[in-house]
Design an enzyme around this catalytic site. Structure first.
Site, PDB file in Angstrom:
ATOM      1  N   ARG A   1      46.297  23.749  41.948  1.00  0.00           N
ATOM      2  CA  ARG A   1      45.693  24.905  42.648  1.00  0.00           C
ATOM      3  C   ARG A   1      44.570  24.461  43.601  1.00  0.00           C
ATOM      4  NH1 ARG A   1      49.555  26.474  40.072  1.00  0.00           N
ATOM      5  NH2 ARG A   1      49.700  28.451  38.935  1.00  0.00           N
TER       6      ARG A   1
ATOM      7  N   SER B   1      47.729  34.916  37.434  1.00  0.00           N
ATOM      8  CA  SER B   1      46.748  34.261  36.551  1.00  0.00           C
ATOM      9  C   SER B   1      45.358  34.464  37.130  1.00  0.00           C
ATOM     10  CB  SER B   1      47.003  32.761  36.488  1.00  0.00           C
ATOM     11  OG  SER B   1      48.312  32.505  36.088  1.00  0.00           O
TER      12      SER B   1
ATOM     13  N   GLU C   1      40.905  31.340  39.035  1.00  0.00           N
ATOM     14  CA  GLU C   1      41.801  30.850  40.075  1.00  0.00           C
ATOM     15  C   GLU C   1      41.690  31.796  41.278  1.00  0.00           C
ATOM     16  OE1 GLU C   1      46.045  30.045  39.059  1.00  0.00           O
ATOM     17  OE2 GLU C   1      46.436  31.521  40.605  1.00  0.00           O
TER      18      GLU C   1
END
Ligand code: EPU
Length: 341
Positions: free
Chosen positions: A167, A239, A337
């Site tokens: 990420r 998420s 995130e």
């Protein structure tokens, strides 16, 4: 074309469905129009507060956005080059990610089928290095096309130069605020290369009785739909937290205390292991629980949801409470995130 809208409602521009506004939204549909606008007004605009808003699927607004959001509405997929084995396709930054995946699967091109049904835009696929079911966007990104904001010239950054990680990419760090992504080139293959090692994917594909990119796409979509809320119905950003990557000794010590805790090896980092934040939040009993109008999804504890009318700060308050409890119980720092603006 560039479209500018002042004092715009952001409700339709973020998958959390947070009802807030931005001082100015600037939407562009071609590199030429983007560069022209930057030439005439960019200097003044970029000297104040601004951000790039991708598909809005990974962004949480905590209040009215006092600045300028720059948003691509460019669209298009084309084949750039091909050999017997590989095909390079180019997609415009504003194109819906899942449409790109569907298009590739329909052409029987292998590489991104495991990334089906991820709400994202093409530009965000590179910034965020989106990943799921054992595949990350970086595995297929050949290069990223950008406009450099200092010179207003067009450039190409190779996949290798993008410093992709879990990420992570150069666009979140060294190049943050320095470029606007205009298109991404992906390298796909005609050669079948199914990656079925993650979770229940193998069984789900076996049920379909064929091994094509479209079958894998179907299996992934079924798995995701079973676990993840549809943002059109329940506001969410997938998420909410990342899975922490920790020193192997720390994870081994946690495994002694919590033998069922899932752990994953991390490519290129043999001395580290990744642990599942969703599992930790679940074992704290948060799955399906709410705090005000923000909640934890009842089928996947890594996903925070807007239960209806939640403001961004309510989601942040829930996230902070969860972070604190995870730290207290497991001694682990977790981080979002999601991009919080
Ligand atoms: N788990 C629980 N309870 C939960 C959630 C998870 O026990 O409520 C356990 C699962 O049973 C499994 C482990 O934790 O053993 C990992 O769960 P899962 O396979 O669902 O994946 P994840 O680590 O929670 C990551 C990505 C997802 C991606 C899936 C599948 C991150 C931050 N998230 O989630 O990506 O779809 O793997 O590859 O890495 C996203 O980024 O928005 C996203 C959805």
């Amino acid at each position: 074309m560039v479209r500018k809208t002042e004092n715009i409602s952001l409700k339709g521009y973020n998958s959390f469905g947070v009802d807030t506004s931005a001082d100015l939204l600037v939407e562009w549909d071609s590199v030429e129009s983007l560069v022209e606008w930057l030439r005439s007004e960019g200097k003044e605009i970029l000297s104040g507060r601004w951000d790039i808003l991708g598909g809005g699927c990974n962004t949480l607004f905590t209040g009215p956005y006092r600045g300028v959001l720059i948003h691509s509405i460019s669209n298009g997929i084309s084949i750039v080059s091909q050999s017997n084995d590989y095909v390079i396709i180019r997609a415009e930054a504003g194109h819906l990610w899942d449409d790109v995946v569907e298009w590739c699967c329909q052409q029987e091109l292998w590489g991104i089928e495991n990334l089906s049904a991820i709400p994202s835009s093409v530009g965000a696929s590179a910034v965020q290095n989106i990943g799921a079911y054992g595949v990350e966007a970086k595995d297929c990104i050949e290069s990223v096309e950008v406009v450099w904001l200092d010179t207003l010239t067009i450039g190409t950054i190779s996949g290798a130069e993008c410093a992709f990680g879990y990420r992570e990419s150069i666009f979140k760090h060294e190049l943050a605020g320095k470029v606007i992504i205009t298109a991404v080139n992906y390298r796909l293959s005609h050669t079948p290369a199914p990656k079925l090692g993650y979770g229940s994917l193998q069984e789900e594909v076996a049920k379909l009785g064929e091994m094509t990119p479209l079958a894998i796409r179907k299996a992934i979509t079924t798995i995701r739909n079973g676990k993840l809320p549809d943002p059109a119905i329940t506001g969410n950003a997938g998420s909410f937290f990342k899975n922490p990557i920790l020193p192997r000794e720390q994870v081994e010590a946690l495994k002694v205390l919590y033998p069922t805790m899932p752990t994953y090896v991390v490519e290129g980092q043999p001395d580290k292991l990744k642990i599942a934040t969703g599992w930790m939040i679940d074992s704290l009993g948060w799955k399906g629980r709410a705090m005000g109008r923000a909640g934890v999804h009842d089928k996947q504890a890594l996903v925070l949801v807007n239960l209806g009318g939640a403001e961004g700060c309510e989601v942040v308050a829930l996230a902070e409470r969860i972070c604190k409890e995870v730290k207290e119980k497991f001694g682990v720092d977790i981080s979002p995130e999601v991009n919080i603006l």
